[in-house]
Design an enzyme around this catalytic site. Structure first.
Site, PDB file in Angstrom:
ATOM      1  N   ASP A 295       0.866  -1.175   0.000  1.00 29.81           N
ATOM      2  CA  ASP A 295       0.000   0.000   0.000  1.00 29.81           C
ATOM      3  C   ASP A 295       0.903   1.225   0.000  1.00 29.81           C
ATOM      4  O   ASP A 295       2.018   1.181   0.532  1.00 29.81           O
ATOM      5  CB  ASP A 295      -0.874  -0.028   1.250  1.00 29.81           C
ATOM      6  CG  ASP A 295      -1.645   1.266   1.433  1.00 29.81           C
ATOM      7  OD1 ASP A 295      -2.356   1.667   0.501  1.00 29.81           O
ATOM      8  OD2 ASP A 295      -1.489   1.881   2.503  1.00 29.81           O
TER       9      ASP A 295
ATOM     10  N   ASP B  54      -1.453  -0.844   6.116  1.00 31.68           N
ATOM     11  CA  ASP B  54      -1.648  -0.356   7.481  1.00 31.68           C
ATOM     12  C   ASP B  54      -3.073   0.069   7.792  1.00 31.68           C
ATOM     13  O   ASP B  54      -3.377   0.398   8.940  1.00 31.68           O
ATOM     14  CB  ASP B  54      -0.711   0.832   7.747  1.00 31.68           C
ATOM     15  CG  ASP B  54      -1.123   2.071   6.957  1.00 31.68           C
ATOM     16  OD1 ASP B  54      -1.701   1.909   5.862  1.00 31.68           O
ATOM     17  OD2 ASP B  54      -0.868   3.188   7.434  1.00 31.68           O
TER      18      ASP B  54
ATOM     19  N   ASP C  72      -6.916  -1.967   3.735  1.00 30.97           N
ATOM     20  CA  ASP C  72      -5.945  -2.974   3.311  1.00 30.97           C
ATOM     21  C   ASP C  72      -6.305  -4.364   3.821  1.00 30.97           C
ATOM     22  O   ASP C  72      -5.714  -5.359   3.384  1.00 30.97           O
ATOM     23  CB  ASP C  72      -4.544  -2.615   3.826  1.00 30.97           C
ATOM     24  CG  ASP C  72      -4.032  -1.301   3.260  1.00 30.97           C
ATOM     25  OD1 ASP C  72      -4.253  -1.066   2.065  1.00 30.97           O
ATOM     26  OD2 ASP C  72      -3.421  -0.525   4.010  1.00 30.97           O
TER      27      ASP C  72
END
Length: 647
Positions: free
Chosen positions: A342, A541, A545
């Site tokens: 990410d 995080d 996600d």
């Protein structure tokens, strides 16, 4: 050996007192047996019957726990699985009993002594690895000072705290649970949670974490989470799970062990019969070599090949704030083919920062004045871009009071202010019609690089441009470079537009960018990569996600992220430091190498000892020393993983 079995935590809890007494008795009997063996071996002039009697007592005292686990566990596992399920201990017990039956009392005693000693040493080695991991559990808060309805403070168990309770934390106290400061301030050591050695200053409305240590000031906090949902509690859950989850190799060895032992037990009578019938041995020699065969073929070293090494590796990583939910995820990391990241908060800091700024041609004094006005206007805004600008320029400018300059925040139009007879404005480029050419060129170049640009104007004339962006994490570039050198494909997954994503990717040298990805579609990207590359890891995080972390073969959550990400991930980096993930990958490779060294070495030793026994070059004493010595070497080789890896 001890590594062939791991009891469930629930069973251990229920029988803690019994287990402790059994272990203490086993150790006391072992030391008694060792003493008697030395007496029988060293004291001269003892009648042979006394000496043999001492050796016999040694066999059944030092071998107490070996025999209990040999016959007891075999019977228990056979009843549970409804099929004959022997273990290694039964081979050693049969070998010792066989040696006694043919009159080799001293060798039976030596066999049991060395095997029992190796057993205790292996348990100590595994315990050392576990103790390194579970030191954290000693920090688990147990009591809190809760405000009662009558206003008095009462000491209560942490488990009784409820969301909304007010808790008093005295100087030097451990913070009992997660919450927010409601009164006072404190300097808190958060090393147990974040790994940061520098204490943090906290004041009203700041978040505090259970398990961290208050400094020299007292404060009151409001509980925001149940004790089982705190960050610290989640860390403990990860730690406990990592100890009970074996690696794939260890699990396979554990499954194979009963089969192997059954094969050895089946070959044992055949071996004894073939001695006189095929090789011309006497029955006495054949029975003796049969005892040696039981020892030589026992897979003690094989059983110890994986578990101590895996626990040592997990322990090493835990000390570096990398928590694995189990050994299987650590071993899988070695097979990684692709890794997806990410962007925001993982590859980047997660907050905008000033990267560029430019003023129109003016005197140094005029530029400094504009910079002071710009910064002071942003001080009166809580926008993330304003925070970044103030943070960047704060040390360079003086403060203008609110009475001297009133700032107005016009939604959708930016900030305006009047100061010393002049009108000032901060806004996005689209709010201005006429812009100096040099600032237009700067704005276009910065925008192409994925940066956000704002203009600063005096009396409707743009005099400055500032470029901001969420900058890459300092450790990200090195980690990306490491994975690429290992032949692992790196991908950035971002909801930003392609231009912004590519700007970050170019700085980090990432292989590919997948942009404009909605949160719900991240898991689909991971699925595509699994089909294309094989074993894939996902690093993130945020809540968005979580589906991708679950879908990935290995989900890695950043410790500063959300609870949801930590819950579903297989690995947690307690600091947002991707260099720790590359360290974990190196540890995984090292673990795989050491485990295979152990497996090959242990099987070669078995083959060598069996061969030497067949040709008559092996006796019981040498067999015991060589066999148990190889087990200890395997354990010590695995414990090398407790040491830091060289760079």
């Amino acid at each position: 050996m001890a590594s062939h079995r791991l009891a469930s935590s629930q069973a251990v809890t229920k029988s803690k007192k019994i287990t402790f007494n059994h272990e203490k008795l086993a150790q006391q009997l072992f030391y008694l047996g060792l003493f008697l063996y030395l007496v029988a071996l060293i004291v001269p002039g003892l009648p042979q019957i006394i000496r043999d009697s001492a050796y016999l007592i040694v066999t059944f005292t030092a071998g107490y726990h070996v025999m209990i686990e040999g016959f007891g566990d075999t019977i228990k596992q056979t009843q549970i699985k409804h099929r004959f399920t022997p273990n290694i201990h039964i081979l050693m017990t049969l070998a010792a009993v066989g040696a006694i039956l043919i009159g080799n009392f001293s060798e039976a005693a030596l066999l049991i002594l060395i095997f029992a000693a190796a057993h205790f040493l292996e348990e100590y080695a595994e315990g050392k690895s576990k103790r390194e991991i579970t030191k954290l559990m000693n920090l688990n808060p147990t009591e809190a000072r809760r405000c009662q309805a009558n206003g008095e403070w009462q000491l209560v168990p942490v488990g009784q705290l409820k969301i909304g309770d007010h808790v008093r934390v005295l100087n030097g106290d451990q913070i009992p649970t997660d919450g927010q400061i409601s009164a006072g301030q404190a300097v808190i050591n958060e090393a147990a949670i974040t790994g940061e050695s520098m204490p943090k200053t906290k004041t009203v409305n700041d978040e505090v974490f259970g398990g961290t240590i208050n400094g020299n000031q007292s404060f009151t906090m409001v509980v925001t989470k149940d004790s089982q949902d705190t960050v610290f509690a989640k860390i403990l859950q990860l730690v406990q799970q990592s100890q009970s989850d074996l690696s794939q190799t260890a699990t396979k060895i554990k499954r194979i062990e009963p089969i192997y032992v059954k094969i050895v037990l089946a070959l044992f009578p055949i071996f004894i019969l073939l001695g006189p019938l095929a090789w011309g041995w006497t029955w006495s020699t054949s029975l003796y070599r049969g005892m040696v065969f039981l020892i030589a073929a026992s897979p003690c070293a094989l059983a110890a090949s994986a578990v101590p090494a895996t626990l040592a590796a997990i322990s090493n990583l835990a000390k570096r704030e990398v928590l694995f939910k189990g050994g299987s995820y650590l071993t899988n990391l070695n097979e990684l083919k692709a890794i997806a990241f990410d962007k925001t908060g993982t590859l980047t800091v997660g907050q905008p920062a000033v990267t560029d700024y430019q003023f129109v041609a003016a005197t140094t004094e005029q530029t400094a004045a504009w910079l002071t006005i710009l910064t002071n206007m942003e001080r009166q805004s809580n926008h993330p871009l304003a925070t970044a600008i103030v943070s960047h320029f704060n040390q360079q400018v003086t403060t203008i009071s609110a009475e001297e300059m009133t700032v107005v925040n016009q939604v959708g139009q930016g900030l305006t202010a009047d100061y010393q007879g002049q009108h000032y404005q901060i806004a996005k480029p689209s709010m201005f019609v006429t812009v100096p050419r040099e600032l237009q060129q700067a704005q276009q170049a910065w925008s192409q690089a994925g940066k956000t640009v704002i203009y600063f104007a005096e009396n409707s004339q743009v005099v400055a441009a500032v470029g901001l962006m969420d900058v890459p994490n300092q450790q990200a570039a090195a980690a990306i470079g490491y994975f690429q050198r290992q032949g692992i494909t790196t991908t950035m997954i971002t909801g930003d537009d392609l231009k912004t994503g590519q700007a970050i990717a170019q700085q980090l040298n990432i292989d590919q960018v997948v942009a404009n990805v909605l949160p719900a579609d991240k898991a689909a990207v991971v699925s595509d990569q699994q089909a294309k590359y094989g074993l894939v890891a996902m690093v993130g995080d945020g809540i968005n996600d979580a589906p991708a972390l679950v879908k990935a073969d290995i989900g890695v959550a950043m410790g500063d992220g959300t609870d949801v990400a930590m819950d579903v991930a297989d690995v947690v980096l307690m600091q947002n430091d991707l260099s720790k993930l590359s360290y974990a990958h190196r540890m995984s490779r090292r673990l795989s190498k050491i485990v295979w060294q152990n497996i090959v070495f242990s099987m070669l030793i078995v083959l060598l000892l069996v061969t030497l026994n067949l040709i008559g070059r092996m006796d019981l004493t040498i067999g015991v020393l060589a066999h148990e010595g190889s087990t200890l070497l395997v354990i010590l080789n695995g414990l090398r993983l407790l040491l830091p890896l060289r760079k």
